[in-house]
Write an enzyme that holds these catalytic residues in place. Structure first.
Site, PDB file in Angstrom:
ATOM      1  N   LYS A   1      -5.118   4.576   0.655  1.00 42.58           N
ATOM      2  CA  LYS A   1      -4.109   5.605   0.183  1.00 42.58           C
ATOM      3  C   LYS A   1      -2.819   5.477   0.934  1.00 42.58           C
ATOM      4  CE  LYS A   1      -7.870   8.154  -1.812  1.00 42.58           C
ATOM      5  NZ  LYS A   1      -7.724   7.632  -3.133  1.00 42.58           N
ATOM      6  N   CYS A   2      -2.208   4.268   1.352  1.00 47.59           N
ATOM      7  CA  CYS A   2      -1.001   4.277   2.080  1.00 47.59           C
ATOM      8  C   CYS A   2      -0.034   3.534   1.317  1.00 47.59           C
ATOM      9  CB  CYS A   2      -1.635   3.429   3.417  1.00 47.59           C
ATOM     10  SG  CYS A   2      -0.169   3.068   4.514  1.00 47.59           S
ATOM     11  N   GLY A   3       1.352   3.783   1.790  1.00 47.46           N
ATOM     12  CA  GLY A   3       2.407   2.984   1.115  1.00 47.46           C
ATOM     13  C   GLY A   3       2.283   1.603   1.500  1.00 47.46           C
TER      14      GLY A   3
END
Length: 154
Positions: free
Chosen positions: A33-35
Protein backbone atom coordinates in the site's frame (compact mmCIF):
# COMPACT_ATOMS: atom_id res chain seq x y z
CA UNK A 1 28.87 -11.39 9.54
CA UNK A 2 27.46 -13.72 6.89
CA UNK A 3 24.17 -13.80 5.06
CA UNK A 4 21.74 -15.57 7.42
CA UNK A 5 20.74 -19.03 6.26
CA UNK A 6 17.66 -19.46 8.48
CA UNK A 7 15.31 -17.45 6.28
CA UNK A 8 11.60 -18.24 6.05
CA UNK A 9 9.32 -17.73 3.08
CA UNK A 10 6.06 -15.84 3.33
CA UNK A 11 4.19 -19.06 4.11
CA UNK A 12 6.56 -19.81 7.02
CA UNK A 13 8.54 -22.57 5.32
CA UNK A 14 12.34 -22.51 5.53
CA UNK A 15 13.95 -21.02 2.43
CA UNK A 16 16.20 -23.67 0.92
CA UNK A 17 19.85 -22.50 1.08
CA UNK A 18 20.23 -23.68 -2.54
CA UNK A 19 17.83 -20.91 -3.59
CA UNK A 20 20.53 -18.30 -2.91
CA UNK A 21 23.69 -20.40 -3.19
CA UNK A 22 26.12 -19.02 -5.79
CA UNK A 23 23.48 -16.51 -6.94
CA UNK A 24 23.37 -12.74 -7.20
CA UNK A 25 20.51 -11.66 -4.95
CA UNK A 26 18.53 -8.43 -4.92
CA UNK A 27 16.82 -8.04 -1.53
CA UNK A 28 13.99 -5.48 -1.49
CA UNK A 29 11.82 -4.47 1.48
CA UNK A 30 8.35 -4.37 -0.06
CA UNK A 31 4.88 -3.11 0.82
CA UNK A 32 1.47 -3.43 -0.82
CA UNK A 33 0.00 0.00 0.00
CA UNK A 34 2.88 2.34 -0.84
CA UNK A 35 3.32 4.92 -3.56
CA UNK A 36 6.33 2.85 -4.66
CA UNK A 37 4.36 -0.43 -4.83
CA UNK A 38 4.25 -0.27 -8.67
CA UNK A 39 7.98 -1.09 -8.50
CA UNK A 40 6.78 -4.70 -8.23
CA UNK A 41 6.28 -4.57 -12.02
CA UNK A 42 9.91 -3.59 -12.53
CA UNK A 43 11.11 -6.27 -10.13
CA UNK A 44 9.16 -8.88 -12.09
CA UNK A 45 10.79 -7.55 -15.27
CA UNK A 46 14.28 -7.80 -13.68
CA UNK A 47 13.49 -11.36 -12.61
CA UNK A 48 12.46 -12.25 -16.16
CA UNK A 49 15.46 -10.49 -17.72
CA UNK A 50 18.21 -11.82 -15.45
CA UNK A 51 16.79 -14.84 -13.64
CA UNK A 52 18.24 -17.37 -16.07
CA UNK A 53 21.68 -15.78 -15.61
CA UNK A 54 21.66 -16.24 -11.83
CA UNK A 55 19.80 -13.25 -10.37
CA UNK A 56 17.36 -14.01 -7.57
CA UNK A 57 14.90 -11.35 -6.44
CA UNK A 58 13.80 -11.64 -2.81
CA UNK A 59 10.98 -9.45 -1.54
CA UNK A 60 10.85 -8.81 2.21
CA UNK A 61 7.48 -7.46 3.35
CA UNK A 62 7.80 -4.81 6.03
CA UNK A 63 5.11 -2.85 7.87
CA UNK A 64 7.41 -0.27 9.51
CA UNK A 65 6.81 2.60 7.08
CA UNK A 66 3.37 4.16 7.42
CA UNK A 67 1.86 0.71 8.16
CA UNK A 68 1.82 0.13 4.39
CA UNK A 69 2.11 -3.66 4.61
CA UNK A 70 -0.63 -4.61 7.08
CA UNK A 71 -1.69 -7.80 5.29
CA UNK A 72 -1.47 -11.40 6.35
CA UNK A 73 0.86 -13.68 4.41
CA UNK A 74 -2.07 -14.93 2.29
CA UNK A 75 -3.24 -11.38 1.58
CA UNK A 76 0.27 -10.31 0.56
CA UNK A 77 0.70 -13.37 -1.66
CA UNK A 78 -2.72 -12.88 -3.30
CA UNK A 79 -2.13 -9.15 -3.86
CA UNK A 80 1.33 -9.54 -5.39
CA UNK A 81 0.32 -12.45 -7.63
CA UNK A 82 -3.00 -10.98 -8.79
CA UNK A 83 -1.88 -7.38 -9.30
CA UNK A 84 1.76 -7.84 -10.40
CA UNK A 85 2.16 -11.54 -11.27
CA UNK A 86 4.97 -11.88 -8.72
CA UNK A 87 6.51 -15.32 -8.67
CA UNK A 88 9.87 -14.44 -7.13
CA UNK A 89 10.56 -15.34 -3.51
CA UNK A 90 8.79 -13.41 -0.78
CA UNK A 91 10.05 -13.85 2.76
CA UNK A 92 8.08 -13.56 5.98
CA UNK A 93 7.32 -10.03 7.18
CA UNK A 94 10.32 -8.49 8.95
CA UNK A 95 11.47 -5.35 10.73
CA UNK A 96 14.26 -3.68 8.78
CA UNK A 97 15.01 -0.94 11.34
CA UNK A 98 15.05 -0.54 15.10
CA UNK A 99 15.56 -2.83 18.06
CA UNK A 100 13.79 -5.74 16.36
CA UNK A 101 15.70 -5.48 13.07
CA UNK A 102 15.79 -8.98 11.59
CA UNK A 103 19.10 -10.86 11.31
CA UNK A 104 18.85 -10.51 7.52
CA UNK A 105 18.68 -6.72 7.75
CA UNK A 106 21.35 -6.62 10.46
CA UNK A 107 23.58 -8.26 7.86
CA UNK A 108 22.45 -6.13 4.91
CA UNK A 109 22.57 -2.75 6.68
CA UNK A 110 25.68 -3.43 8.76
CA UNK A 111 26.93 -0.10 10.07
CA UNK A 112 25.05 1.83 7.39
CA UNK A 113 22.11 4.18 7.89
CA UNK A 114 18.61 2.90 8.56
CA UNK A 115 16.39 1.94 5.67
CA UNK A 116 14.66 5.12 4.51
CA UNK A 117 11.37 3.66 3.25
CA UNK A 118 9.76 0.77 1.40
CA UNK A 119 11.58 -0.62 -1.64
CA UNK A 120 15.15 -0.11 -0.45
CA UNK A 121 17.38 -2.49 -2.40
CA UNK A 122 20.52 -4.46 -1.54
CA UNK A 123 22.51 -6.28 -4.19
CA UNK A 124 24.41 -9.26 -2.77
CA UNK A 125 27.07 -11.03 -4.83
CA UNK A 126 27.60 -14.74 -5.43
CA UNK A 127 30.07 -14.69 -2.53
CA UNK A 128 27.31 -13.60 -0.13
CA UNK A 129 28.66 -10.08 0.41
CA UNK A 130 26.71 -6.86 -0.07
CA UNK A 131 27.86 -5.22 -3.29
CA UNK A 132 25.72 -2.11 -3.33
CA UNK A 133 22.73 -0.46 -1.69
CA UNK A 134 20.08 1.44 -3.63
CA UNK A 135 17.59 3.84 -2.09
CA UNK A 136 13.83 3.27 -2.40
CA UNK A 137 13.37 5.82 -5.19
CA UNK A 138 15.78 3.86 -7.41
CA UNK A 139 13.48 2.16 -9.88
CA UNK A 140 14.17 -1.44 -10.88
CA UNK A 141 14.93 -0.29 -14.45
CA UNK A 142 17.47 2.31 -13.24
CA UNK A 143 20.63 2.22 -15.38
CA UNK A 144 22.97 2.15 -12.37
CA UNK A 145 21.09 -0.72 -10.75
CA UNK A 146 21.06 -2.72 -13.98
CA UNK A 147 24.77 -2.03 -14.53
CA UNK A 148 25.53 -3.29 -11.01
CA UNK A 149 23.48 -6.44 -11.66
CA UNK A 150 25.24 -7.03 -14.99
CA UNK A 151 28.65 -6.61 -13.36
CA UNK A 152 27.76 -8.95 -10.48
CA UNK A 153 26.45 -11.60 -12.87
CA UNK A 154 29.71 -11.43 -14.81
Amino acid sequence: MALPTALKTLDGAPLSPETLENKVVLFVNVASKCGLTPQYSGLVALDQEYGDRGLVIVGVPCNQFGAQEPGTPDEIKDFTKTKYDVDFTLLEKQDVNGANRSPLYQFLVGDGPDIAWNFGKFLVGRNGEVIERFEPQTAPDDANLKAAIEKALG
